[in-house]
Scaffold this motif. Structure first.
Motif, PDB file in Angstrom:
ATOM      1  N   ALA A 122      36.383  50.119  45.277  1.00  0.00           N
ATOM      2  CA  ALA A 122      35.922  49.034  46.138  1.00  0.00           C
ATOM      3  C   ALA A 122      34.963  49.592  47.183  1.00  0.00           C
ATOM      4  O   ALA A 122      34.951  50.794  47.462  1.00  0.00           O
ATOM      5  CB  ALA A 122      37.105  48.341  46.816  1.00  0.00           C
ATOM      6  N   VAL A 123      34.149  48.700  47.762  1.00  0.00           N
ATOM      7  CA  VAL A 123      33.163  49.113  48.750  1.00  0.00           C
ATOM      8  C   VAL A 123      32.990  47.982  49.762  1.00  0.00           C
ATOM      9  O   VAL A 123      33.083  46.810  49.421  1.00  0.00           O
ATOM     10  CB  VAL A 123      31.817  49.455  48.070  1.00  0.00           C
ATOM     11  N   VAL A 124      32.750  48.334  51.022  1.00  0.00           N
ATOM     12  CA  VAL A 124      32.469  47.368  52.083  1.00  0.00           C
ATOM     13  C   VAL A 124      30.970  47.354  52.337  1.00  0.00           C
ATOM     14  O   VAL A 124      30.367  48.406  52.558  1.00  0.00           O
ATOM     15  CB  VAL A 124      33.235  47.707  53.377  1.00  0.00           C
ATOM     16  N   VAL A 125      30.371  46.148  52.296  1.00  0.00           N
ATOM     17  CA  VAL A 125      28.917  46.041  52.423  1.00  0.00           C
ATOM     18  C   VAL A 125      28.546  44.915  53.377  1.00  0.00           C
ATOM     19  O   VAL A 125      29.312  43.963  53.565  1.00  0.00           O
ATOM     20  CB  VAL A 125      28.253  45.777  51.051  1.00  0.00           C
ATOM     21  N   PRO A 126      27.345  44.985  53.990  1.00  0.00           N
ATOM     22  CA  PRO A 126      26.853  43.869  54.800  1.00  0.00           C
ATOM     23  C   PRO A 126      26.607  42.639  53.929  1.00  0.00           C
ATOM     24  O   PRO A 126      26.194  42.751  52.770  1.00  0.00           O
ATOM     25  CB  PRO A 126      25.528  44.400  55.370  1.00  0.00           C
ATOM     26  N   VAL A 127      26.817  41.474  54.480  1.00  0.00           N
ATOM     27  CA  VAL A 127      26.709  40.247  53.710  1.00  0.00           C
ATOM     28  C   VAL A 127      25.286  40.031  53.199  1.00  0.00           C
ATOM     29  O   VAL A 127      25.085  39.443  52.125  1.00  0.00           O
ATOM     30  CB  VAL A 127      27.195  39.044  54.545  1.00  0.00           C
ATOM     31  N   GLU A 128      24.277  40.531  53.931  1.00  0.00           N
ATOM     32  CA  GLU A 128      22.896  40.310  53.492  1.00  0.00           C
ATOM     33  C   GLU A 128      22.543  41.101  52.233  1.00  0.00           C
ATOM     34  O   GLU A 128      21.489  40.880  51.623  1.00  0.00           O
ATOM     35  CB  GLU A 128      21.901  40.661  54.609  1.00  0.00           C
ATOM     36  N   ALA A 129      23.420  42.018  51.821  1.00  0.00           N
ATOM     37  CA  ALA A 129      23.161  42.818  50.627  1.00  0.00           C
ATOM     38  C   ALA A 129      23.568  42.124  49.341  1.00  0.00           C
ATOM     39  O   ALA A 129      23.247  42.599  48.249  1.00  0.00           O
ATOM     40  CB  ALA A 129      23.897  44.160  50.731  1.00  0.00           C
ATOM     41  N   LEU A 130      24.243  40.982  49.427  1.00  0.00           N
ATOM     42  CA  LEU A 130      24.859  40.367  48.249  1.00  0.00           C
ATOM     43  C   LEU A 130      23.894  39.531  47.422  1.00  0.00           C
ATOM     44  O   LEU A 130      23.072  38.788  47.949  1.00  0.00           O
ATOM     45  CB  LEU A 130      26.018  39.469  48.680  1.00  0.00           C
ATOM     46  N   ALA A 131      24.030  39.650  46.099  1.00  0.00           N
ATOM     47  CA  ALA A 131      23.334  38.790  45.142  1.00  0.00           C
ATOM     48  C   ALA A 131      24.370  38.200  44.203  1.00  0.00           C
ATOM     49  O   ALA A 131      25.223  38.925  43.680  1.00  0.00           O
ATOM     50  CB  ALA A 131      22.298  39.586  44.348  1.00  0.00           C
ATOM     51  N   ALA A 132      24.312  36.907  43.973  1.00  0.00           N
ATOM     52  CA  ALA A 132      25.262  36.249  43.077  1.00  0.00           C
ATOM     53  C   ALA A 132      24.952  36.600  41.628  1.00  0.00           C
ATOM     54  O   ALA A 132      23.792  36.611  41.215  1.00  0.00           O
ATOM     55  CB  ALA A 132      25.212  34.738  43.270  1.00  0.00           C
ATOM     56  N   ILE A 133      25.991  36.907  40.861  1.00  0.00           N
ATOM     57  CA  ILE A 133      25.838  37.233  39.436  1.00  0.00           C
ATOM     58  C   ILE A 133      26.122  35.987  38.604  1.00  0.00           C
ATOM     59  O   ILE A 133      27.189  35.391  38.719  1.00  0.00           O
ATOM     60  CB  ILE A 133      26.803  38.362  39.017  1.00  0.00           C
ATOM     61  N   PRO A 134      25.179  35.585  37.739  1.00  0.00           N
ATOM     62  CA  PRO A 134      25.423  34.415  36.880  1.00  0.00           C
ATOM     63  C   PRO A 134      26.556  34.673  35.891  1.00  0.00           C
ATOM     64  O   PRO A 134      26.798  35.819  35.488  1.00  0.00           O
ATOM     65  CB  PRO A 134      24.089  34.246  36.127  1.00  0.00           C
ATOM     66  N   ASP A 135      27.224  33.615  35.485  1.00  0.00           N
ATOM     67  CA  ASP A 135      28.335  33.739  34.545  1.00  0.00           C
ATOM     68  C   ASP A 135      27.902  34.349  33.220  1.00  0.00           C
ATOM     69  O   ASP A 135      28.702  34.992  32.530  1.00  0.00           O
ATOM     70  CB  ASP A 135      28.970  32.371  34.296  1.00  0.00           C
ATOM     71  N   ALA A 136      26.629  34.159  32.843  1.00  0.00           N
ATOM     72  CA  ALA A 136      26.155  34.635  31.546  1.00  0.00           C
ATOM     73  C   ALA A 136      26.022  36.151  31.474  1.00  0.00           C
ATOM     74  O   ALA A 136      25.883  36.709  30.387  1.00  0.00           O
ATOM     75  CB  ALA A 136      24.805  33.994  31.214  1.00  0.00           C
ATOM     76  N   LEU A 137      26.068  36.817  32.606  1.00  0.00           N
ATOM     77  CA  LEU A 137      25.906  38.269  32.630  1.00  0.00           C
ATOM     78  C   LEU A 137      27.241  38.953  32.885  1.00  0.00           C
ATOM     79  O   LEU A 137      27.969  38.585  33.817  1.00  0.00           O
ATOM     80  CB  LEU A 137      24.920  38.697  33.720  1.00  0.00           C
ATOM     81  N   SER A 138      27.547  39.965  32.095  1.00  0.00           N
ATOM     82  CA  SER A 138      28.728  40.787  32.358  1.00  0.00           C
ATOM     83  C   SER A 138      28.433  41.719  33.523  1.00  0.00           C
ATOM     84  O   SER A 138      27.270  41.930  33.903  1.00  0.00           O
ATOM     85  CB  SER A 138      29.085  41.612  31.122  1.00  0.00           C
ATOM     86  N   ALA A 139      29.465  42.312  34.090  1.00  0.00           N
ATOM     87  CA  ALA A 139      29.275  43.278  35.170  1.00  0.00           C
ATOM     88  C   ALA A 139      28.471  44.479  34.689  1.00  0.00           C
ATOM     89  O   ALA A 139      27.613  45.003  35.404  1.00  0.00           O
ATOM     90  CB  ALA A 139      30.635  43.722  35.716  1.00  0.00           C
ATOM     91  N   VAL A 140      28.727  44.918  33.452  1.00  0.00           N
ATOM     92  CA  VAL A 140      28.007  46.064  32.899  1.00  0.00           C
ATOM     93  C   VAL A 140      26.520  45.754  32.758  1.00  0.00           C
ATOM     94  O   VAL A 140      25.666  46.602  33.043  1.00  0.00           O
ATOM     95  CB  VAL A 140      28.612  46.473  31.535  1.00  0.00           C
ATOM     96  N   ASP A 141      26.181  44.540  32.330  1.00  0.00           N
ATOM     97  CA  ASP A 141      24.779  44.152  32.210  1.00  0.00           C
ATOM     98  C   ASP A 141      24.129  43.960  33.572  1.00  0.00           C
ATOM     99  O   ASP A 141      22.948  44.277  33.771  1.00  0.00           O
ATOM    100  CB  ASP A 141      24.644  42.859  31.407  1.00  0.00           C
TER     101      ASP A 141
END
Length: 335
Positions: A122-141
């Motif tokens: 796990a990692v703690v990050v600033p909120v401005e660093a976040l990008a939403a991942i679409p359901d169609a993409l796996s974490a590996v992709d």
């Protein structure tokens, strides 16, 4: 305070080592992300040289799930799938930030350099660093798209090229194989340039309309025979190879440099003045740019070509990348 398993650099210049560390709750404007996958980028080596403090956990191609949010975080919630890339936070006060040019922040914060990165549970990050991942993409992709993906996608969409233009991608490796896919899906007549005839089949499978073996022909002459490139996207770390493409640019063509070499790019001023050519550098992109990259990849079927390894094998993966033995991308997975 919960503990997590990490792969860390204990001190400047040291090798990766496994460790167990406490991880704090997110503070104001922060979230904690449970890491599902983290890509291994050649730039991760900077963690052993330029980190703000040690020990440091490398990794800036992070894909995971929010498991806790700090005060003041209203737009994100536990359970959301998110990615974190090279763009890991800004100061908000430097001239670039005040002008809205966030990726050029004078004090850009990158996971693995400014704070612990994604080679961890796990990692703690600033909120401005976040990008939403679409359901169609796996974490590996999704993980490699947070750096290699956004860098190539964002460079192309902000370049002078328009749909139908001739665009060349120099190098068909970790960045280049994504650059070829993005260029083809964005509607460019796509040229892949690499060393050796053996890479042509893979380049064409990725979407290239043309292939140039730089060991067998003059690259600039071949590009001119195709009509002259509006853009050459350079993903290699070889300044001589970059310079060899400049003569292949058409009127107002641009060499866009993504790969970093310590040597200078040797170009005669006349080669630039003639035909109004230019050379430009391009960084990666903001978290919104990363989110756009993920959505475009999901929409068009673009996927990184990856080899997965357990997070516990991070040191082996790192050595393979540094030795040039990884064909495209390596992604570390948490069980």
């Amino acid at each position: 305070m919960p503990s997590v398993h990490v792969q860390q650099i204990p001190e400047t210049g040291a090798d990766l080592e496994a460790a167990e560390r406490d991880i704090r709750d997110p503070g104001r404007g922060e979230v904690r992300v449970r890491v599902e996958a983290c890509g291994v980028c050649h730039s991760d080596v900077l963690s052993a040289q330029l980190a703000a403090s040690y020990p440091i956990v490398p990794g800036h191609e992070i894909a995971g799930v929010i498991d806790a949010v700090g005060d003041g975080v209203d737009a994100w919630a536990p359970g959301q799938r998110v990615g974190v890339g090279w763009y890991g936070g800004i100061d908000g006060t430097c001239p670039a930030c005040r002008a809205g040019d966030f990726i050029d922040c004078a004090n850009l914060r990158t996971p693995g350099l400014a704070y612990d990165g994604g080679y961890a549970d796990a990692v703690v990050v600033p909120v401005e660093a976040l990008a939403a991942i679409p359901d169609a993409l796996s974490a590996v992709d999704a993980a490699p798209l947070m750096c290699a993906g956004v860098t190539t996608f964002n460079a192309l969409r902000r370049s002078p090229a328009r749909a139908g233009d001739l665009v060349a991608v120099l190098g068909v490796g970790g960045l280049g194989h994504l650059g070829v896919q993005f260029a083809a899906r964005m509607g460019y007549e796509t040229v892949a340039i690499a060393r050796g005839a053996d890479k042509e089949s893979a380049a064409r499978e990725l979407g290239a309309h043309h292939y140039i073996d730089s060991t067998a022909t003059d690259v600039s002459e071949r590009l001119q025979a195709l009509g002259g490139a509006t853009v050459v996207l350079s993903t290699v770390t070889n300044s001589a190879a970059m310079a060899a493409t400049i003569g292949g640019l058409g009127p107002r063509g641009q060499l866009v440099v993504l790969g970093v070499d310590q040597a200078s790019i040797d170009v005669a001023p006349f080669a630039l003045v003639s035909q109004t050519r230019s050379v430009a550098g391009h960084p990666s992109g903001t978290s919104k740019d990363s989110e756009d990259t993920l959505r475009f990849a999901a929409l068009t079927g673009i996927r990184p070509v990856v080899e997965t390894m357990p997070m516990a094998d991070a040191a082996k993966a790192w050595q393979r990348v540094l030795a040039g033995h990884a064909r495209f991308r390596i992604v570390l997975e948490n069980a």
